[in-house]
Design a protein around this motif. Structure first.
Motif, PDB file in Angstrom:
ATOM      1  N   LYS A 139       0.818  -1.209  -0.041  1.00 41.84           N
ATOM      2  CA  LYS A 139      -0.007   0.092   0.035  1.00 41.84           C
ATOM      3  C   LYS A 139       0.853   1.192  -0.035  1.00 41.84           C
ATOM      4  CE  LYS A 139      -3.802  -2.048   2.484  1.00 41.84           C
ATOM      5  NZ  LYS A 139      -4.753  -2.010   3.557  1.00 41.84           N
ATOM      6  N   ALA A 140       2.115   1.355  -0.237  1.00 41.44           N
ATOM      7  CA  ALA A 140       2.803   2.340  -0.056  1.00 41.44           C
ATOM      8  C   ALA A 140       2.828   3.527  -1.166  1.00 41.44           C
ATOM      9  CB  ALA A 140       4.439   1.886  -0.373  1.00 41.44           C
ATOM     10  N   ILE A 193      13.864 -14.039   1.485  1.00 40.18           N
ATOM     11  CA  ILE A 193      13.477 -14.829   2.627  1.00 40.18           C
ATOM     12  C   ILE A 193      12.511 -14.188   3.668  1.00 40.18           C
ATOM     13  CG2 ILE A 193      14.570 -15.991   4.775  1.00 40.18           C
ATOM     14  CD1 ILE A 193      15.441 -17.337   2.315  1.00 40.18           C
ATOM     15  N   ALA A 194      12.438 -12.900   3.670  1.00 41.99           N
ATOM     16  CA  ALA A 194      11.515 -12.258   4.514  1.00 41.99           C
ATOM     17  C   ALA A 194      11.262 -10.952   4.426  1.00 41.99           C
ATOM     18  CB  ALA A 194      12.210 -12.448   6.187  1.00 41.99           C
ATOM     19  N   LEU A 195      10.079 -10.366   4.814  1.00 43.55           N
ATOM     20  CA  LEU A 195       9.695  -9.090   4.849  1.00 43.55           C
ATOM     21  C   LEU A 195       9.255  -8.567   6.071  1.00 43.55           C
ATOM     22  CD1 LEU A 195       7.169  -8.900   1.625  1.00 43.55           C
ATOM     23  CD2 LEU A 195       9.716  -8.824   1.611  1.00 43.55           C
ATOM     24  N   CYS A 196       9.712  -7.071   6.202  1.00 46.85           N
ATOM     25  CA  CYS A 196       9.445  -6.583   7.408  1.00 46.85           C
ATOM     26  C   CYS A 196       8.614  -5.249   7.364  1.00 46.85           C
ATOM     27  CB  CYS A 196      10.717  -6.199   8.308  1.00 46.85           C
ATOM     28  SG  CYS A 196      10.290  -5.459   9.666  1.00 46.85           S
ATOM     29  N   ASN A 197       7.502  -4.929   7.598  1.00 45.10           N
ATOM     30  CA  ASN A 197       6.464  -3.874   7.511  1.00 45.10           C
ATOM     31  C   ASN A 197       6.058  -3.379   9.108  1.00 45.10           C
ATOM     32  OD1 ASN A 197       7.042  -3.824   5.062  1.00 45.10           O
ATOM     33  ND2 ASN A 197       5.158  -4.846   4.248  1.00 45.10           N
ATOM     34  N   ASP A 214       0.885  -8.497  10.103  1.00 47.28           N
ATOM     35  CA  ASP A 214      -0.326  -8.432   8.864  1.00 47.28           C
ATOM     36  C   ASP A 214       0.364  -7.660   7.641  1.00 47.28           C
ATOM     37  OD1 ASP A 214      -1.650  -9.930  10.746  1.00 47.28           O
ATOM     38  OD2 ASP A 214      -2.834  -8.396  11.431  1.00 47.28           O
ATOM     39  N   ALA A 215       0.766  -6.525   7.787  1.00 53.56           N
ATOM     40  CA  ALA A 215       1.085  -5.817   6.654  1.00 53.56           C
ATOM     41  C   ALA A 215       2.130  -6.421   5.924  1.00 53.56           C
ATOM     42  CB  ALA A 215       1.569  -4.440   7.125  1.00 53.56           C
ATOM     43  N   ALA A 216       3.043  -7.232   6.599  1.00 54.63           N
ATOM     44  CA  ALA A 216       4.202  -7.829   5.609  1.00 54.63           C
ATOM     45  C   ALA A 216       3.439  -9.154   5.120  1.00 54.63           C
ATOM     46  CB  ALA A 216       5.274  -8.275   6.673  1.00 54.63           C
ATOM     47  N   GLN A 217       2.717  -9.899   5.685  1.00 53.36           N
ATOM     48  CA  GLN A 217       1.844 -10.707   5.178  1.00 53.36           C
ATOM     49  C   GLN A 217       1.000 -10.536   3.898  1.00 53.36           C
ATOM     50  OE1 GLN A 217       2.270 -14.208   5.846  1.00 53.36           O
ATOM     51  NE2 GLN A 217       1.506 -14.384   4.124  1.00 53.36           N
ATOM     52  N   ALA A 218       0.474  -9.333   4.173  1.00 53.70           N
ATOM     53  CA  ALA A 218      -0.194  -8.601   2.834  1.00 53.70           C
ATOM     54  C   ALA A 218       0.629  -8.410   1.644  1.00 53.70           C
ATOM     55  CB  ALA A 218      -0.978  -7.519   3.337  1.00 53.70           C
ATOM     56  N   ALA A 219       1.773  -7.963   1.931  1.00 50.56           N
ATOM     57  CA  ALA A 219       2.735  -7.623   0.797  1.00 50.56           C
ATOM     58  C   ALA A 219       3.275  -9.023   0.282  1.00 50.56           C
ATOM     59  CB  ALA A 219       3.941  -6.922   1.380  1.00 50.56           C
ATOM     60  N   ILE A 220       3.394 -10.247   1.033  1.00 49.83           N
ATOM     61  CA  ILE A 220       3.926 -11.354   0.374  1.00 49.83           C
ATOM     62  C   ILE A 220       2.667 -11.734  -0.204  1.00 49.83           C
ATOM     63  CG2 ILE A 220       4.293 -13.689   1.298  1.00 49.83           C
ATOM     64  CD1 ILE A 220       5.535 -12.705   3.665  1.00 49.83           C
ATOM     65  N   THR A 262       8.066 -17.465   2.614  1.00 49.33           N
ATOM     66  CA  THR A 262       8.751 -16.018   3.035  1.00 49.33           C
ATOM     67  C   THR A 262       8.138 -15.763   4.655  1.00 49.33           C
ATOM     68  OG1 THR A 262       8.610 -15.639   0.614  1.00 49.33           O
ATOM     69  CG2 THR A 262       8.970 -13.639   2.036  1.00 49.33           C
ATOM     70  N   LYS A 263       9.155 -15.173   5.157  1.00 48.46           N
ATOM     71  CA  LYS A 263       8.664 -14.963   6.583  1.00 48.46           C
ATOM     72  C   LYS A 263       8.123 -13.494   6.717  1.00 48.46           C
ATOM     73  CE  LYS A 263      12.209 -17.975   8.184  1.00 48.46           C
ATOM     74  NZ  LYS A 263      13.514 -17.917   8.788  1.00 48.46           N
ATOM     75  N   ALA A 264       7.057 -13.222   7.712  1.00 40.31           N
ATOM     76  CA  ALA A 264       6.569 -11.982   7.750  1.00 40.31           C
ATOM     77  C   ALA A 264       6.617 -11.406   9.288  1.00 40.31           C
ATOM     78  CB  ALA A 264       5.090 -12.011   7.633  1.00 40.31           C
ATOM     79  N   TYR A 265       7.612 -10.174   9.237  1.00 44.73           N
ATOM     80  CA  TYR A 265       7.889  -9.717  10.530  1.00 44.73           C
ATOM     81  C   TYR A 265       7.368  -8.076  10.689  1.00 44.73           C
ATOM     82  CZ  TYR A 265      11.510 -13.380  10.831  1.00 44.73           C
ATOM     83  OH  TYR A 265      12.309 -14.425  11.130  1.00 44.73           O
ATOM     84  N   GLY A 266       7.101  -7.807  11.874  1.00 47.48           N
ATOM     85  CA  GLY A 266       6.468  -6.517  12.185  1.00 47.48           C
ATOM     86  C   GLY A 266       7.620  -5.835  13.102  1.00 47.48           C
TER      87      GLY A 266
END
Length: 372
Positions: free
Chosen positions: A14-15, A38-42, A46-52, A61-65
């Protein structure tokens, strides 16, 4: 060779500007095994998973906040930071402390102090690092540098740049970019547009000496516009919208150099960027629709005039074939250089500190003269 395992901070679905998705993602998804996301951090898991999900990345792919959680992941080799400037420091520092390699967008920090702390920490931890000053490896700047090395115009006598950033309505700004008018954020016409521009010119002509600057904020108020074009607020800028910078070229017997950049569109039907390098036997002229042709499609052209013959020839850029469009094209070149491991082939934190110091001196002079 095993791929470099990447964790990205700031790849949002959503950027407003979507820089990470336009500049970084294309290459990372097509790097021929050199990199693996490997991973996204937002801002949240939930925001990271949405981008994945949005970019159809592998379900593994791992999701981090939380940047610290990303830094603690032992499976990540390289952390890429592509968030707003005032978040570079706090999102990158945990990964450097954890001993991970890092790639940070320019500017490195919101100010010289933040950037210096990150660079010092990276040196202490011995981590490989890169900063996104991609103008240095842009085909246009490399070609001009090659023309000078080939002695196409003889000894350099002077150089000048006149540029407009392309803003068609300088009294307004999109909501997603209103931070350009807040000096505390660290991302504005001076640090981003001028910073990239002057660094690229340094890569061709070398450092400047005896520099002087004039900064101005000519619009006392700017309206902030929503995506639908409605005025949401009116704010008073404390960042410059006009920049004049001059000095002498250290590498050319103190030949004069001047740069003028304004936040405005160019005069109708004229280039938004004109760079002239005057030599003893000829002159090089680079024209484009704007000053950020290393990151946007702005149709740059290079011309060389021979004083002896009177001929003017357009130079073929001979840009190598690339499956990527700008801005991903030059970012891809940075990633390729980083993967090669050859120091000096890509800009690092120490390079960033040099540019931060130069801009800090410009701001210091502005403050001394009563600027914001």
């Amino acid at each position: 060779m095993a791929p470099i395992r990447v964790g990205i901070i700031g790849l949002s679905s959503k950027a407003t500007t979507s820089w990470a998705s336009r500049a970084h993602l294309p290459y990372l998804l097509a790097s021929n095994g050199k990199y693996e996301i490997i991973a996204l951090c937002n801002s949240s898991v939930d925001a990271a998973q949405a981008a994945i999900n949005s970019y159809k990345l592998p379900s593994s792919t791992k999701a981090y906040g939380d940047p610290q959680a990303l830094a603690n992941d032992p499976d990540i080799d390289l952390v890429v930071c592509s968030v707003r400037v005032d978040n570079h420091y706090k999102t990158t520092k945990p990964s450097i402390e954890a001993g991970k390699d890092v790639y940070v967008e320019w500017p490195l920090g919101a100010n010289l102090e933040e950037a210096t702390e990150l660079a010092t920490l990276a040196k202490e931890k011995g981590v490989k690092n890169m900063v996104s000053l991609e103008g240095r490896i842009s085909p246009v700047y490399l070609k001009v540098k090659a023309l000078l090395a080939e002695n196409k115009i003889g000894k350099v006598l002077s150089s000048s740049v006149v540029a407009s950033d392309g803003t068609k309505a300088p009294t307004t700004i999109p909501e997603g970019r209103k931070y350009f008018l807040d000096r505390r954020v660290g991302g504005n016409l001076l640090t981003i547009f001028f910073g990239h521009l002057v660094d690229s010119i340094h890569s061709v002509l070398g450092p400047f000496t005896n520099t002087k600057s004039t900064l101005s904020t000519t619009r006392a108020k700017v309206d902030v516009l929503s995506s639908s074009g409605q005025v949401t607020e009116t704010i008073k800028p404390n960042t410059p919208d006009h920049i004049i910078y001059s000095g002498k070229l250290s590498n050319s017997d103190s030949a004069p150099i001047s740069i003028f950049l304004r936040r405005a569109a160019p005069f109708k039907d004229t280039p938004g960027f004109v760079w002239s390098i005057l030599g003893e036997t000829g002159e090089i002229r680079v024209v484009a629709t704007g000053p950020i042709f290393q990151a946007a499609e702005q149709s740059p052209q290079i011309f060389v005039e021979s004083f002896e013959s009177g001929d003017v020839q357009e130079v073929d850029l001979e840009d190598e074939q690339s499956p990527f469009k700008l801005p991903a094209k030059n970012i891809a070149r940075l990633y390729e250089a980083f993967a090669s491991g050859k120091q000096g082939t890509f800009p690092n934190f120490e390079d960033a500190i040099g540019l931060h110091k130069e801009l800090a001196e410009v701001l210091k002079q502005w403050d001394a003269e009563g600027g914001h």
